[in-house]
Design an enzyme around this catalytic site. Structure first.
Site, short mmCIF file in Angstrom:
data_model
loop_
_atom_site.label_atom_id
_atom_site.label_comp_id
_atom_site.label_asym_id
_atom_site.label_seq_id
_atom_site.Cartn_x
_atom_site.Cartn_y
_atom_site.Cartn_z
N ASP A 16 0.80 -1.17 -0.17
CA ASP A 16 -0.07 -0.09 0.03
C ASP A 16 0.68 1.30 0.11
O ASP A 16 2.13 1.08 0.24
CB ASP A 16 -0.91 0.03 1.20
CG ASP A 16 -1.97 1.16 1.25
OD1 ASP A 16 -2.41 1.50 0.14
OD2 ASP A 16 -2.33 1.68 2.09
N SER A 17 0.51 2.39 -0.16
CA SER A 17 1.25 3.74 -0.25
C SER A 17 1.41 3.97 1.25
O SER A 17 2.45 4.76 1.46
CB SER A 17 0.42 4.71 -0.96
OG SER A 17 -0.98 4.89 -0.27
N TYR A 48 -0.79 8.83 -2.60
CA TYR A 48 -0.85 8.48 -4.12
C TYR A 48 -1.74 9.36 -4.83
O TYR A 48 -1.59 9.49 -6.00
CB TYR A 48 -1.14 7.21 -4.30
CG TYR A 48 0.27 6.14 -4.17
CD1 TYR A 48 1.41 6.56 -4.07
CD2 TYR A 48 0.15 4.79 -4.51
CE1 TYR A 48 2.57 5.81 -4.27
CE2 TYR A 48 0.88 3.95 -4.63
CZ TYR A 48 2.24 4.41 -4.32
OH TYR A 48 3.30 3.59 -4.45
N GLY A 49 -2.80 9.80 -4.10
CA GLY A 49 -4.03 10.44 -4.80
C GLY A 49 -3.69 11.69 -5.90
O GLY A 49 -4.46 11.65 -6.76
N CYS A 80 -4.43 -1.45 -2.25
CA CYS A 80 -4.45 -0.08 -2.33
C CYS A 80 -5.42 0.11 -3.65
O CYS A 80 -5.17 -0.41 -4.67
CB CYS A 80 -3.21 0.45 -2.70
SG CYS A 80 -3.02 2.34 -3.25
N ASN A 81 -6.48 0.79 -3.66
CA ASN A 81 -7.36 0.96 -4.66
C ASN A 81 -6.56 1.91 -5.86
O ASN A 81 -6.86 1.25 -6.99
CB ASN A 81 -8.62 1.73 -4.62
CG ASN A 81 -9.61 0.89 -3.70
OD1 ASN A 81 -10.52 0.26 -4.23
ND2 ASN A 81 -9.51 0.54 -2.33
N THR A 82 -5.84 2.70 -5.58
CA THR A 82 -5.12 3.51 -6.52
C THR A 82 -4.20 2.51 -7.30
O THR A 82 -4.11 2.71 -8.63
CB THR A 82 -4.58 4.77 -5.96
OG1 THR A 82 -5.53 5.61 -5.39
CG2 THR A 82 -3.79 5.60 -6.98
N CYS A 194 -11.57 2.85 -0.45
CA CYS A 194 -10.10 3.04 -0.10
C CYS A 194 -9.94 2.18 1.20
O CYS A 194 -10.80 2.07 1.98
CB CYS A 194 -9.92 4.50 0.44
SG CYS A 194 -8.40 4.87 1.12
N THR A 195 -8.84 1.48 1.03
CA THR A 195 -8.55 0.44 2.25
C THR A 195 -8.44 0.95 3.60
O THR A 195 -8.66 0.31 4.41
CB THR A 195 -7.34 -0.47 1.72
OG1 THR A 195 -6.19 0.41 1.54
CG2 THR A 195 -7.52 -1.31 0.46
#
Length: 282
Positions: A16-17, A48-49, A80-82, A194-195
């Protein structure tokens, strides 16, 4: 239902970020207790967004190819969704191990919604990405999708994970931005996009309108990892504890040691793609 006992022990790398993917780690611990888990957070580029997609994709692929070469996981979990929405195809092309992603649960929401009005609570970047629109069009086109790209919830969720008390007013403001939109009063199902938001689930359920169903994809990700480990070749569990790796070490991290210890990690280390892992205790 899958159980940890039914899945031979293997090695996983969760990415994840930041520390938002710890919600997926918790789901993996619950479902697959024999699984060895290493965790990598790209804290050097968090969040990351607001980063350009092409920069992010190249960075994520290069970083994770190096990490997989070093750690030798049997399965890579992109918590991570992104990262999942922009880098999964490139990662699967470069790596010879299964890659499990985490995407907004729009398909799941479309299957269970009765009012056919569904909500998505996500970061602003996930809310505006074409990938999210394609998920809606492909899997829930008969539903009205109402999204709220929350700018503060990821930070609030990380603070909650570290043990800080988050006020109801802060959460309520974001929920009002979702349910206060046109047709928002008809939403019966909301997906977490979003996790990080796993750590705020109790507050979401308590403060949202009665009868709203909340969908957290962390458990679905854990089930998919179990399926992969039953069908793909993998090694045995490593003897040492899982490693908690960051691309940039924190200057100060109150609460982080206790929070990560609850999930089986002890201390943390720095990881860079160009040099060997460097131990850095706490």
């Amino acid at each position: 239902m899958e159980t940890g006992a039914s899945v031979p022990a293997g090695r996983s790398l969760v990415f994840d970020s930041g520390i938002g993917g710890m919600g997926v780690v918790q789901a993996l611990r619950d479902l697959l207790p024999a699984l060895h888990i290493d965790y990598l957070a790209d804290t050097a580029l968090f969040p990351y967004g607001e980063q350009p997609d092409d920069l992010l994709t190249a960075r994520i692929v290069n970083l994770l190819v190096a990490a997989c070469d070093n750690l030798q996981p049997d399965v890579l979990v992109i918590a991570c969704n992104t990262a999942s929405t922009i880098a999964l195809p490139a990662l699967r092309e470069r790596l010879n191990i299964p890659v499990v992603g985490c995407v907004p649960p729009i398909r799941w929401a479309g299957r269970v919604s009765e009012t056919r009005v569904i909500g998505l609570l996500s970061t602003s970047a996930t809310a505006r990405r074409p990938y999210t629109l394609r998920l809606h069009q492909e899997f829930a086109a008969d539903c009205r999708l109402i999204t709220h790209g929350a700018r503060r919830l990821a930070d609030l969720a990380e603070r909650a994970f570290l043990g800080e008390v988050i006020t109801d007013a802060d959460i309520q403001h974001e929920l009002d931005c979702l349910f206060g939109q046109p047709y928002g009063d008809e939403i019966d199902t909301v997906g977490l996009g979003c996790t990080h938001y796993t750590f705020l689930m109790d507050a979401f359920e308590r403060l949202s309108p009665p009868g709203v169903r909340w969908l957290d994809p962390a458990s679905a990700v854990a089930r998919q990892v179990g399926t992969v480990l039953r069908t793909a070749p993998h090694g045995t569990e490593a003897a040492q504890k899982g490693r908690f790796l960051m691309t940039r070490l924190p200057h100060a991290a109150p609460g982080l040691e206790a929070a990560t210890a609850r999930l089986g990690f002890r201390g943390w280390e720095q990881f860079t793609a160009s040099v060997p892992l460097m131990a850095a205790g706490i």
